[in-house]
Design a protein around this motif. Sequence first.
Motif, PDB file in Angstrom:
ATOM      1  N   UNK A 131     -12.401   7.073  -1.198  1.00  0.00           N
ATOM      2  CA  UNK A 131     -11.830   6.450  -2.335  1.00  0.00           C
ATOM      3  C   UNK A 131     -10.696   7.288  -2.813  1.00  0.00           C
ATOM      4  N   UNK A 132      -9.612   6.614  -3.546  1.00  0.00           N
ATOM      5  CA  UNK A 132      -8.620   7.297  -4.272  1.00  0.00           C
ATOM      6  C   UNK A 132      -9.003   7.306  -5.725  1.00  0.00           C
ATOM      7  N   UNK A 133      -8.023   7.428  -6.530  1.00  0.00           N
ATOM      8  CA  UNK A 133      -8.151   7.639  -7.882  1.00  0.00           C
ATOM      9  C   UNK A 133      -8.517   6.134  -8.842  1.00  0.00           C
ATOM     10  N   UNK A 134      -8.348   5.291  -7.727  1.00  0.00           N
ATOM     11  CA  UNK A 134      -8.703   3.732  -8.534  1.00  0.00           C
ATOM     12  C   UNK A 134     -10.232   3.876  -8.989  1.00  0.00           C
ATOM     13  N   UNK A 135     -10.859   4.702  -8.127  1.00  0.00           N
ATOM     14  CA  UNK A 135     -12.480   4.470  -8.244  1.00  0.00           C
ATOM     15  C   UNK A 135     -12.773   4.931  -9.821  1.00  0.00           C
ATOM     16  N   UNK A 136     -12.024   5.781 -10.351  1.00  0.00           N
ATOM     17  CA  UNK A 136     -12.418   6.387 -11.774  1.00  0.00           C
ATOM     18  C   UNK A 136     -11.982   4.990 -12.624  1.00  0.00           C
ATOM     19  N   UNK A 137     -11.090   4.327 -12.589  1.00  0.00           N
ATOM     20  CA  UNK A 137     -10.918   3.044 -13.263  1.00  0.00           C
ATOM     21  C   UNK A 137     -11.842   2.121 -13.177  1.00  0.00           C
ATOM     22  N   UNK A 138     -12.495   2.037 -11.822  1.00  0.00           N
ATOM     23  CA  UNK A 138     -13.427   1.106 -11.764  1.00  0.00           C
ATOM     24  C   UNK A 138     -14.848   1.401 -12.156  1.00  0.00           C
ATOM     25  N   UNK A 139     -15.084   2.770 -12.407  1.00  0.00           N
ATOM     26  CA  UNK A 139     -16.328   3.508 -12.806  1.00  0.00           C
ATOM     27  C   UNK A 139     -16.379   2.924 -14.216  1.00  0.00           C
ATOM     28  N   UNK A 140     -15.161   3.299 -14.905  1.00  0.00           N
ATOM     29  CA  UNK A 140     -15.026   3.111 -16.424  1.00  0.00           C
ATOM     30  C   UNK A 140     -15.275   1.364 -16.664  1.00  0.00           C
ATOM     31  N   UNK A 146      -1.721   7.576  -3.445  1.00  0.00           N
ATOM     32  CA  UNK A 146      -1.679   8.417  -4.484  1.00  0.00           C
ATOM     33  C   UNK A 146      -1.161   7.736  -5.797  1.00  0.00           C
ATOM     34  N   UNK A 147      -0.830   6.621  -5.819  1.00  0.00           N
ATOM     35  CA  UNK A 147      -0.541   5.849  -7.104  1.00  0.00           C
ATOM     36  C   UNK A 147      -0.732   4.144  -6.925  1.00  0.00           C
ATOM     37  N   UNK A 148      -0.485   3.708  -7.988  1.00  0.00           N
ATOM     38  CA  UNK A 148      -0.890   1.993  -8.032  1.00  0.00           C
ATOM     39  C   UNK A 148       0.096   1.238  -7.067  1.00  0.00           C
ATOM     40  N   UNK A 149       1.631   1.883  -6.904  1.00  0.00           N
ATOM     41  CA  UNK A 149       2.446   1.259  -5.993  1.00  0.00           C
ATOM     42  C   UNK A 149       1.921   1.322  -4.392  1.00  0.00           C
ATOM     43  N   UNK A 150       1.640   2.694  -4.192  1.00  0.00           N
ATOM     44  CA  UNK A 150       1.027   3.184  -2.917  1.00  0.00           C
ATOM     45  C   UNK A 150      -0.021   2.068  -2.607  1.00  0.00           C
ATOM     46  N   UNK A 151      -0.979   1.878  -3.391  1.00  0.00           N
ATOM     47  CA  UNK A 151      -2.159   1.165  -3.162  1.00  0.00           C
ATOM     48  C   UNK A 151      -1.703  -0.197  -2.836  1.00  0.00           C
ATOM     49  N   UNK A 152      -0.703  -0.731  -3.621  1.00  0.00           N
ATOM     50  CA  UNK A 152      -0.440  -2.265  -3.595  1.00  0.00           C
ATOM     51  C   UNK A 152      -0.050  -2.284  -2.266  1.00  0.00           C
ATOM     52  N   UNK A 153       0.961  -1.480  -1.735  1.00  0.00           N
ATOM     53  CA  UNK A 153       1.431  -1.360  -0.415  1.00  0.00           C
ATOM     54  C   UNK A 153       0.578  -1.397   0.840  1.00  0.00           C
ATOM     55  N   UNK A 154      -0.443  -0.375   0.568  1.00  0.00           N
ATOM     56  CA  UNK A 154      -1.506  -0.285   1.623  1.00  0.00           C
ATOM     57  C   UNK A 154      -2.546  -1.496   1.596  1.00  0.00           C
ATOM     58  N   UNK A 155      -3.070  -2.157   0.441  1.00  0.00           N
ATOM     59  CA  UNK A 155      -3.783  -2.938   0.412  1.00  0.00           C
ATOM     60  C   UNK A 155      -3.252  -4.405   0.977  1.00  0.00           C
ATOM     61  N   UNK A 156      -1.890  -4.453   0.722  1.00  0.00           N
ATOM     62  CA  UNK A 156      -1.200  -5.720   1.266  1.00  0.00           C
ATOM     63  C   UNK A 156      -1.142  -5.600   2.618  1.00  0.00           C
ATOM     64  N   UNK A 157      -0.714  -4.706   3.268  1.00  0.00           N
ATOM     65  CA  UNK A 157      -0.638  -4.316   4.954  1.00  0.00           C
ATOM     66  C   UNK A 157      -2.108  -4.623   5.168  1.00  0.00           C
ATOM     67  N   UNK A 158      -3.266  -4.146   4.763  1.00  0.00           N
ATOM     68  CA  UNK A 158      -4.649  -4.157   5.184  1.00  0.00           C
ATOM     69  C   UNK A 158      -5.112  -5.604   5.333  1.00  0.00           C
ATOM     70  N   UNK A 159      -4.531  -6.508   3.957  1.00  0.00           N
ATOM     71  CA  UNK A 159      -5.127  -7.783   3.898  1.00  0.00           C
ATOM     72  C   UNK A 159      -4.254  -8.573   5.012  1.00  0.00           C
ATOM     73  N   UNK A 160      -2.996  -8.284   5.176  1.00  0.00           N
ATOM     74  CA  UNK A 160      -2.104  -8.998   6.183  1.00  0.00           C
ATOM     75  C   UNK A 160      -2.847  -8.884   7.602  1.00  0.00           C
ATOM     76  N   UNK A 161      -3.212  -7.816   7.987  1.00  0.00           N
ATOM     77  CA  UNK A 161      -3.638  -7.400   9.255  1.00  0.00           C
ATOM     78  C   UNK A 161      -5.156  -8.381   9.242  1.00  0.00           C
ATOM     79  N   UNK A 162      -5.982  -8.387   8.108  1.00  0.00           N
ATOM     80  CA  UNK A 162      -7.195  -9.283   8.189  1.00  0.00           C
ATOM     81  C   UNK A 162      -6.801 -10.534   8.486  1.00  0.00           C
TER      82      UNK A 162
END
Length: 233
Positions: A126-135, A54-70
């Motif tokens: 995707x979540x709302x990060x997509x719109x920032x990337x598109x811009x 839902x937000x940047x903090x949530x993305x940071x947490x989720x992607x950190x967990x994802x990267x750690x698993x990788x």
Amino acid sequence: MLFDAAGTLFDLVPPIHAVIASSAARHGHQCAPDHVERALGHVGGTLGWPDDEPDSAGRMRAWTVFARRIIGEAGLHAPEATLQQIAEQAAATILEPANYQAFPDAVPLIERLAAAGIRIGIVSNFDDLLFDILDCTGLGALFETVLTSYRTGISKPDPRIFHLAARAIRAEPAATYYIGDSVYSDMGGAHAAGLHGVLIDRDGKHSAYSGAKIVSLMDLQLDLDRQQAPHQK
């Protein structure tokens, strides 16, 4: 005509597996990029991607967990605090919109389709990060219709998100093409929804795929030229 987003219209530069390997190297640990790439495919394919935060903090947490698993899947051994730092640094890089670039064939094709009066849209997990990337990639102004799993609550390959997108561009599914880079979520979902799925296989990773396939969006330009040629005589 509908498009997937990441891997089809734009990508992270350098790609995710290289970002993680580089982050490990900056902390004094070597991790072969090809090992990380295999781990990325396995983790993403089995546990899913952190696409709906839902937000940047949530993305940071989720992607950190994802990267750690990788990192763990790739067999990198280091103190846990170091592994966490590697994951956090990689996540921060992945989540920076300025680190994404449109493929060279993306903007020219989309502009050509729009000029030809072909209605276009994006369907992406995707979540709302997509719109920032598109811009940041210059693609944002080219698409009025962008449907995401986060905003619709429906993820590919569920046919419903494809039906919503076809309705949004005022097209029948049977008259709509969908271009994406995933055999499972893109081609599987598009075909289940009654769309014409076209796999874009830029790196030749899907040689066994027997359906419609292109290696560049420029191939779609050639198809458009052939379709318009009779009307130009």
